[in-house]
Motif scaffolding. Structure first.
Motif, PDB file in Angstrom:
ATOM      1  N   VAL A 243       0.846  -1.200   0.000  1.00  0.00           N
ATOM      2  CA  VAL A 243       0.000   0.000   0.000  1.00  0.00           C
ATOM      3  C   VAL A 243       0.879   1.248   0.000  1.00  0.00           C
ATOM      4  N   VAL A 244       1.874   1.272   0.880  1.00  0.00           N
ATOM      5  CA  VAL A 244       2.783   2.420   0.973  1.00  0.00           C
ATOM      6  C   VAL A 244       3.650   2.528  -0.278  1.00  0.00           C
ATOM      7  N   ALA A 245       4.161   1.391  -0.752  1.00  0.00           N
ATOM      8  CA  ALA A 245       5.006   1.411  -1.944  1.00  0.00           C
ATOM      9  C   ALA A 245       4.239   1.968  -3.139  1.00  0.00           C
ATOM     10  N   GLY A 246       2.992   1.561  -3.284  1.00  0.00           N
ATOM     11  CA  GLY A 246       2.187   2.062  -4.388  1.00  0.00           C
ATOM     12  C   GLY A 246       1.875   3.536  -4.244  1.00  0.00           C
ATOM     13  N   PHE A 247       1.648   3.989  -3.016  1.00  0.00           N
ATOM     14  CA  PHE A 247       1.340   5.404  -2.773  1.00  0.00           C
ATOM     15  C   PHE A 247       2.528   6.293  -3.144  1.00  0.00           C
ATOM     16  N   VAL A 248       3.721   5.879  -2.725  1.00  0.00           N
ATOM     17  CA  VAL A 248       4.914   6.693  -2.967  1.00  0.00           C
ATOM     18  C   VAL A 248       5.508   6.424  -4.359  1.00  0.00           C
ATOM     19  N   ALA A 249       5.149   5.268  -4.949  1.00  0.00           N
ATOM     20  CA  ALA A 249       5.704   4.849  -6.239  1.00  0.00           C
ATOM     21  C   ALA A 249       7.170   4.448  -6.105  1.00  0.00           C
ATOM     22  N   VAL A 250       7.428   3.542  -5.132  1.00  0.00           N
ATOM     23  CA  VAL A 250       8.752   2.949  -4.999  1.00  0.00           C
ATOM     24  C   VAL A 250       8.591   1.437  -5.067  1.00  0.00           C
ATOM     25  N   PRO A 251       9.639   0.708  -5.419  1.00  0.00           N
ATOM     26  CA  PRO A 251       9.532  -0.749  -5.498  1.00  0.00           C
ATOM     27  C   PRO A 251       9.304  -1.364  -4.117  1.00  0.00           C
ATOM     28  N   ASP A 252       8.462  -2.382  -4.070  1.00  0.00           N
ATOM     29  CA  ASP A 252       8.291  -3.161  -2.838  1.00  0.00           C
ATOM     30  C   ASP A 252       9.271  -4.328  -2.917  1.00  0.00           C
ATOM     31  N   ASP A 253      10.542  -4.021  -2.693  1.00  0.00           N
ATOM     32  CA  ASP A 253      11.593  -5.013  -2.859  1.00  0.00           C
ATOM     33  C   ASP A 253      12.462  -5.080  -1.613  1.00  0.00           C
ATOM     34  N   ALA A 254      13.620  -5.679  -1.748  1.00  0.00           N
ATOM     35  CA  ALA A 254      14.504  -5.859  -0.590  1.00  0.00           C
ATOM     36  C   ALA A 254      15.012  -4.538  -0.035  1.00  0.00           C
ATOM     37  N   ASN A 255      14.956  -3.479  -0.837  1.00  0.00           N
ATOM     38  CA  ASN A 255      15.448  -2.181  -0.373  1.00  0.00           C
ATOM     39  C   ASN A 255      14.369  -1.343   0.318  1.00  0.00           C
ATOM     40  N   PHE A 256      13.151  -1.844   0.361  1.00  0.00           N
ATOM     41  CA  PHE A 256      12.059  -1.029   0.901  1.00  0.00           C
ATOM     42  C   PHE A 256      12.352  -0.577   2.329  1.00  0.00           C
ATOM     43  N   ARG A 257      12.804  -1.466   3.171  1.00  0.00           N
ATOM     44  CA  ARG A 257      13.053  -1.124   4.570  1.00  0.00           C
ATOM     45  C   ARG A 257      14.235  -0.178   4.725  1.00  0.00           C
ATOM     46  N   SER A 258      15.044  -0.042   3.686  1.00  0.00           N
ATOM     47  CA  SER A 258      16.146   0.929   3.718  1.00  0.00           C
ATOM     48  C   SER A 258      15.688   2.316   3.290  1.00  0.00           C
ATOM     49  N   ARG A 259      14.436   2.405   2.826  1.00  0.00           N
ATOM     50  CA  ARG A 259      13.886   3.686   2.407  1.00  0.00           C
ATOM     51  C   ARG A 259      12.998   4.322   3.475  1.00  0.00           C
ATOM     52  N   THR A 260      12.189   3.508   4.132  1.00  0.00           N
ATOM     53  CA  THR A 260      11.182   4.088   5.030  1.00  0.00           C
ATOM     54  C   THR A 260      10.698   3.078   6.046  1.00  0.00           C
ATOM     55  N   GLY A 261      10.077   3.605   7.092  1.00  0.00           N
ATOM     56  CA  GLY A 261       9.370   2.792   8.053  1.00  0.00           C
ATOM     57  C   GLY A 261       7.871   2.857   7.786  1.00  0.00           C
ATOM     58  N   LEU A 262       7.108   2.140   8.575  1.00  0.00           N
ATOM     59  CA  LEU A 262       5.661   2.080   8.430  1.00  0.00           C
ATOM     60  C   LEU A 262       4.990   2.306   9.774  1.00  0.00           C
ATOM     61  N   VAL A 263       3.822   2.873   9.738  1.00  0.00           N
ATOM     62  CA  VAL A 263       2.930   2.890  10.897  1.00  0.00           C
ATOM     63  C   VAL A 263       1.635   2.235  10.453  1.00  0.00           C
ATOM     64  N   THR A 264       1.172   1.253  11.201  1.00  0.00           N
ATOM     65  CA  THR A 264      -0.104   0.609  10.900  1.00  0.00           C
ATOM     66  C   THR A 264      -1.105   0.934  12.003  1.00  0.00           C
ATOM     67  N   MET A 265      -2.313   1.216  11.616  1.00  0.00           N
ATOM     68  CA  MET A 265      -3.358   1.569  12.573  1.00  0.00           C
ATOM     69  C   MET A 265      -4.602   0.707  12.290  1.00  0.00           C
ATOM     70  N   PRO A 266      -4.668  -0.484  12.894  1.00  0.00           N
ATOM     71  CA  PRO A 266      -5.819  -1.354  12.670  1.00  0.00           C
ATOM     72  C   PRO A 266      -6.966  -1.024  13.620  1.00  0.00           C
ATOM     73  N   TYR A 267      -8.117  -1.586  13.319  1.00  0.00           N
ATOM     74  CA  TYR A 267      -9.249  -1.511  14.239  1.00  0.00           C
ATOM     75  C   TYR A 267      -9.227  -2.753  15.132  1.00  0.00           C
ATOM     76  N   ASP A 268     -10.165  -2.858  16.062  1.00  0.00           N
ATOM     77  CA  ASP A 268     -10.078  -3.916  17.069  1.00  0.00           C
ATOM     78  C   ASP A 268     -10.881  -5.159  16.666  1.00  0.00           C
ATOM     79  N   LYS A 269     -10.907  -6.138  17.565  1.00  0.00           N
ATOM     80  CA  LYS A 269     -11.550  -7.419  17.288  1.00  0.00           C
ATOM     81  C   LYS A 269     -13.043  -7.248  17.041  1.00  0.00           C
ATOM     82  N   MET A 270     -13.703  -6.375  17.800  1.00  0.00           N
ATOM     83  CA  MET A 270     -15.133  -6.173  17.600  1.00  0.00           C
ATOM     84  C   MET A 270     -15.406  -5.634  16.197  1.00  0.00           C
TER      85      MET A 270
END
Length: 306
Positions: A243-270
């Protein structure tokens, strides 16, 4: 490497009410003083659209304690956008449908679709709370079979503080300038905590220094809610990467973690059991940026970590 923050929100509110009491014992339907019985109580179903002012901004579990609806140009905290009905076998139940059942999942889908039509985008992409409100067992026993689709505007992204409004939420998430759309954000970490322990996420202008940006929503496949927190976090991170790679237009490859971090915000079990499996995904570059990263490509997120 930067990891994820997990935030939760409940999605279902049960509304209460009242039912007609039985006639006194050993009477023929008249009151004991000879006066005729009052007319049978009539169930009043909610009517949309309507706006409701709620003292303190919190919806009471008892619908009979809610103030009367007001014009949406008056101060209010809840906007009722549509009303549906349970039918067939779902309506023949002895008790209201439960959050994990197909009836409530169907109601949620209807409410989410109606919210998207009104707001201009998926409600989860903005500072919005959606609730599917159903009759209390007492009202259900009296014959109520409706469900309500209610929206509330939020003051923030992470604490779910209700905002008071004097306008409808119509168009509030429209792509051409909806005021409640989540965009660029400031990300703060907990003082004295681990480097990846996020404290707050605030909306921020993209033209000013900011630490992150909302990239989109990852929708995990249907199935059981992952009970193990670490496994759930790993699954959310893996789902948000493309999702992030597509938004920024960078490859989702082995170098992804060398470019940026991620924050995920899920909803709960209910929310998951209701049908909302969405995870909000944020790009979290290694240093603040001064513009949106949408479509920025590898120049916007160069490899900075060996």
């Amino acid at each position: 490497m930067r990891r994820a923050v997990v935030l939760v929100v409940a999605a279902v509110t049960l509304l209460g009410g009242c039912a007609r009491p039985p006639a006194p014992a050993a009477t023929d339907g008249d009151l004991v003083n000879g006066w005729p019985m009052l007319p049978a109580a009539t169930l009043i179903e909610p009517v949309a659209p309507a706006c409701y002012p709620l003292p303190g901004g919190t919806a009471s579990a008892d619908v009979t304690s809610w103030p009367a609806p007001v014009a949406c140009t008056a101060p209010h905290e809840v906007e009722l956008i549509s009303v549906g009905r349970f039918t067939g076998a779902d309506a023949e139940r002895a008790t209201p449908p439960s959050a994990g059942g197909p009836a409530m999942r169907g109601a949620y889908t209807r409410c989410a679709d109606d919210a998207k039509t009104l707001l201009g985008a998926d409600w989860r992409s903005g500072r919005i709370s959606l609730s599917v409100d159903v009759p209390s067992p007492l009202l259900w026993d009296a014959g109520a079979r409706w469900f309500r689709c209610d929206l509330q505007a939020l003051q923030d992204i992470d604490r779910f503080s209700i905002a008071s409004r004097t306008t409808s939420l119509r168009g509030a998430l429209s792509p051409d300038g909806g005021e409640l759309r989540i965009g660029c954000v400031k990300v703060t970490t907990k003082p004295g905590g681990a480097a990846n322990a996020i404290d707050r996420i605030f909306p921020a202008p993209c033209t000013q220094p900011h630490e992150g940006e909302f990239a989109g929503i990852y929708e995990p496949p249907a199935g059981e809610y992952i009970a193990d927190g670490d496994a759930r976090s790993s699954a959310n991170l893996a789902g948000c990467r493309p999702v992030v790679a597509g938004f920024v237009a960078v490859p989702d490859d082995a170098n992804f973690r060398s470019r940026t971090g991620l924050v995920t915000m899920p909803y709960d079990k209910m929310a998951w059991e209701l049908g909302n499996r969405g995870v909000r995904c944020f790009v979290w570059p290694p240093k603040p940026v001064h513009a949106s990263l949408r479509g920025a490509g590898t120049k916007g997120l160069p490899i900075t970590i060996a």
